[in-house]
Design an enzyme around this catalytic site. Structure first.
Site, PDB file in Angstrom:
ATOM      1  N   HIS A  55       0.759  -1.319   0.071  1.00  0.00           N
ATOM      2  CA  HIS A  55       0.004  -0.144  -0.079  1.00  0.00           C
ATOM      3  C   HIS A  55       0.951   1.227  -0.136  1.00  0.00           C
ATOM      4  CE1 HIS A  55      -3.327  -2.620   0.526  1.00  0.00           C
ATOM      5  NE2 HIS A  55      -4.344  -1.708   0.561  1.00  0.00           N
ATOM      6  N   SER A 105      -0.456  -0.992  -6.166  1.00  0.00           N
ATOM      7  CA  SER A 105      -0.168  -2.166  -7.021  1.00  0.00           C
ATOM      8  C   SER A 105       0.703  -1.798  -8.349  1.00  0.00           C
ATOM      9  CB  SER A 105      -1.649  -2.563  -7.357  1.00  0.00           C
ATOM     10  OG  SER A 105      -2.391  -2.948  -6.061  1.00  0.00           O
ATOM     11  N   LYS A 158     -14.100  -8.516  -9.633  1.00  0.00           N
ATOM     12  CA  LYS A 158     -13.481  -9.461 -10.115  1.00  0.00           C
ATOM     13  C   LYS A 158     -12.792 -10.492  -9.461  1.00  0.00           C
ATOM     14  CE  LYS A 158      -9.908  -8.473 -13.888  1.00  0.00           C
ATOM     15  NZ  LYS A 158      -9.133  -7.740 -14.666  1.00  0.00           N
ATOM     16  N   ASP A 159     -12.376  -9.945  -8.096  1.00  0.00           N
ATOM     17  CA  ASP A 159     -11.760 -11.111  -7.416  1.00  0.00           C
ATOM     18  C   ASP A 159     -12.857 -11.995  -7.089  1.00  0.00           C
ATOM     19  OD1 ASP A 159      -9.108 -10.030  -7.573  1.00  0.00           O
ATOM     20  OD2 ASP A 159      -9.435  -8.686  -5.691  1.00  0.00           O
ATOM     21  N   GLU A 212       5.944 -34.461  -1.609  1.00  0.00           N
ATOM     22  CA  GLU A 212       4.858 -33.737  -2.363  1.00  0.00           C
ATOM     23  C   GLU A 212       5.340 -33.040  -3.614  1.00  0.00           C
ATOM     24  OE1 GLU A 212       2.151 -34.925  -1.687  1.00  0.00           O
ATOM     25  OE2 GLU A 212       1.151 -33.863  -0.135  1.00  0.00           O
TER      26      GLU A 212
END
Length: 430
Positions: A219, A223, A247-248, A291
Site C-alpha cells: 500500500h 499495486s 473481479k476477485d 509432495e
C-alpha cells in the site's frame, strides 16, 4: 495513502464515528480494500492470485485448527488418529481432504503469483520490500508444508522426514548436531513428530503476520500493473471496491469450483498412495518422493552426483537452498529500465522458451525415479535455472532495447487518442 485523490473515509453514524475515534478499524478496512484504495485500472486476472493466496491461507488455518483438535502427535497413534478423523469425526473426512488439497492449491496459486512477478518484474523499485517479504513467505510456506507432510505418519511421511532432515547432516561441523536437534534424536520418532506438529501449528500464524506486512508494504507504492507504467493521474485508477472486489469474487468462484472438484471427486489425486501405509522404519519405499510442490527443488538436489572439492550431497543442499535464495537478489540482478515483459522482446523469449520449460523439466524430474535420463535432464535444467537468474537476466537487462511504453495506464487501456485519454471535452493543446 500514496495517492492524493484517494477517497477519504467519512463515518456516517454515531457508532462508526465512535469507532473511528477510538478504534479506527472501519477506516483501516476502507483504506485497505475499499473505495479508499485506488488501483490501476488495467489489472488482469493474474492479479487475482494475491487475494486467492490470502483465501487459501485462511482456509488452511481454519481447517488446520479443527484437525488439531482431533490429531494425536504421538508416533504410536498418529496414523490411527488420522484414520479416526477420516472415519469417526463428524465431517472429519471433509476437513482432512480440504486441508490436504488446500495445501496443493495454495502452492498452485503462489507459483502463478511468483511467476507473474517474474514476468512483470514486480521486484523492481519501488516494490523491492514487497518482493523480499513475499520470498520470506514462500520459505515459511515450504517449511510449514514439509512439517505438515510428516504428520500423517505414513511411509512417505516417515521417509520424507528422514531424507530431508538428513540433508542437514551434509553441512560440515554443525550438520549432524543440527540434524539431531531438529529430530530430537537420531531418527524420526515421537520427539520429531511433536516438534513438527508444534511448528506446523504455529507457522501459519507467522505467515499471516508476514502477509499483513506484505500488504502494508504494497500500500505504500501501490499495486503494479501489466504495463509497468506508474500511476500518473486519477484517470489511471479505479477504486478497489466495487471494481476489483467483483473481479476477485469471480476469480474466487472459479477457483472454488476447481478446488471442490478435487476435494469431492479426486481427493487423493495429488497425494502419494504409500502414505496410506503406516510408517515402518524397517521397510524403505522403492521410490521416496516429496509432495509435488517440492519436486523442482528436489530435482535440483539430486542433480549433483559427483564430488568436486565438496561432497556431492553438500553441493545439492547448497544448490537447493540457493535456488530460492537467489530470488532475494532479483531487484539488483535485473537492472533494466522497463518492468513489464510485454515491452521486453529479448527477456520475453528467455522467459517463455527458457525459464518456463526449465521449470517444467524440473517439476517432472523431481517426481521421477533417480535414474537416467531423469538425472541428466535435472542437471541440464538446474544449470539453465541458475544461468537464467545469475547470468542471462543481468545480461539481457543491460543489452536489450525495450519497445516503446505507453504514456500512461489510461493510454494503454483506451488508446492514444487524446479525447479517449483525457476525456471527451478535452481541448487540443495550444
Amino acid at each position: 495513502m500514496s495517492f492524493p485523490w484517494a477517497r477519504e473515509y467519512t463515518p456516517q453514524t454515531g457508532l462508526t464515528r465512535f469507532l473511528d475515534e477510538k478504534l479506527p478499524l472501519p477506516r483501516l478496512v476502507y483504506n485497505a480494500v475499499g473505495a479508499g484504495y485506488p488501483v490501476p485500472r488495467n489489472l488482469s486476472y493474474f492479479w487475482n492470485f494475491g487475494v486467492l493466496a490470502g483465501f487459501c491461507l485462511m482456509l488452511q488455518i481454519v481447517t488446520g485448527v479443527i484437525l488439531a483438535m482431533h490429531y494425536a502427535p504421538n508416533a504410536l497413534v498418529a496414523f490411527e488418529s488420522v484414520e479416526h478423523i477420516m472415519r469417526d469425526v463428524n465431517w472429519g473426512w471433509l476437513m482432512r481432504y480440504a486441508h490436504a488439497n488446500g495445501a496443493s492449491f495454495f502452492f498452485v496459486v503462489i507459483y502463478i503469483h511468483i511467476f507473474r512477478g517474474f514476468f512483470y518484474a514486480s521486484y523492481k523499485p519501488p516494490r523491492e520490500m514487497i518482493w523480499l517479504i513475499g520470498v520470506v513467505i514462500f520459505l515459511l510456506m515450504m517449511a510449514t508444508a514439509f512439517m505438515g507432510y510428516v504428520l500423517p505418519w505414513g511411509q512417505m511421511s516417515f521417509w520424507g522426514a528422514k531424507v530431508i532432515t538428513g540433508l542437514f547432516g551434509a553441512i560440515p561441523l554443525v550438520g549432524e548436531p543440527l540434524q539431531v536437534w531438529l529430530l530430537g534424536g537420531y531418527a524420526p520418532d515421537n520427539a520429531a513428530l511433536n516438534r513438527f506438529f508444534s511448528l506446523h501449528f504455529l507457522l501459519p500464524f507467522v505467515i499471516a503476520g508476514a502477509v499483513i506486512m506484505h500488504i502494508w508494504a504494497l500500500h505504500i507504492p501501490g499495486s503494479s500493473n501489466p504495463t509497468g507504467v506508474e500511476v500518473k493521474s486519477e484517470s489511471d485508477t479505479v477504486p478497489f471496491h466495487p471494481y476489483y472486489t467483483a473481479k476477485d469474487g469471480f476469480g474466487l468462484g472459479i477457483f472454488l469450483l476447481i478446488y471442490m472438484a478435487f476435494v469431492f471427486f479426486i481427493p487423493n489425486q495429488l497425494g502419494h498412495p504409500d502414505n496410506y501405509i503406516p510408517a515402518n522404519p524397517l521397510s524403505t519405499p522403492a521410490h521416496i518422493v516429496p509432495e509435488w510442490y517440492f519436486w523442482p527443488f528436489y530435482a535440483i538436489l539430486r542433480a549433483f552426483t559427483f564430488d568436486f572439492i565438496l561432497p556431492a550431497k553438500l553441493w545439492g543442499v547448497l544448490a537447493m537452498f540457493s535456488a530460492i535464495l537467489c530470488w532475494f537478489f532479483l531487484p539488483w540482478l535485473d537492472r533494466g529500465p522497463v518492468r513489464s515483459g510485454h515491452y521486453r522482446p529479448l527477456f520475453r523469449k528467455f522467459f517463455w522458451f527458457g525459464l518456463i520449460p526449465c521449470m517444467a523439466v524440473l517439476f517432472y524430474c523431481g517426481g521421477a525415479p533417480a535414474q537416467e535420463p531423469f538425472v541428466m535432464l535435472s542437471q541440464i535444467a538446474t544449470a539453465y535455472y541458475f544461468l537464467h537468474f545469475l547470468v542471462i537476466l543481468p545480461l539481457v537487462s543491460s543489452i536489450e532495447r525495450p519497445e516503446p511504453l505507453p504514456f500512461s495506464i489510461t493510454e494503454a487501456v483506451l488508446g492514444s487518442d487524446k479525447k479517449a485519454v483525457l476525456g471527451e471535452n478535452a481541448e487540443p493543446a495550444v
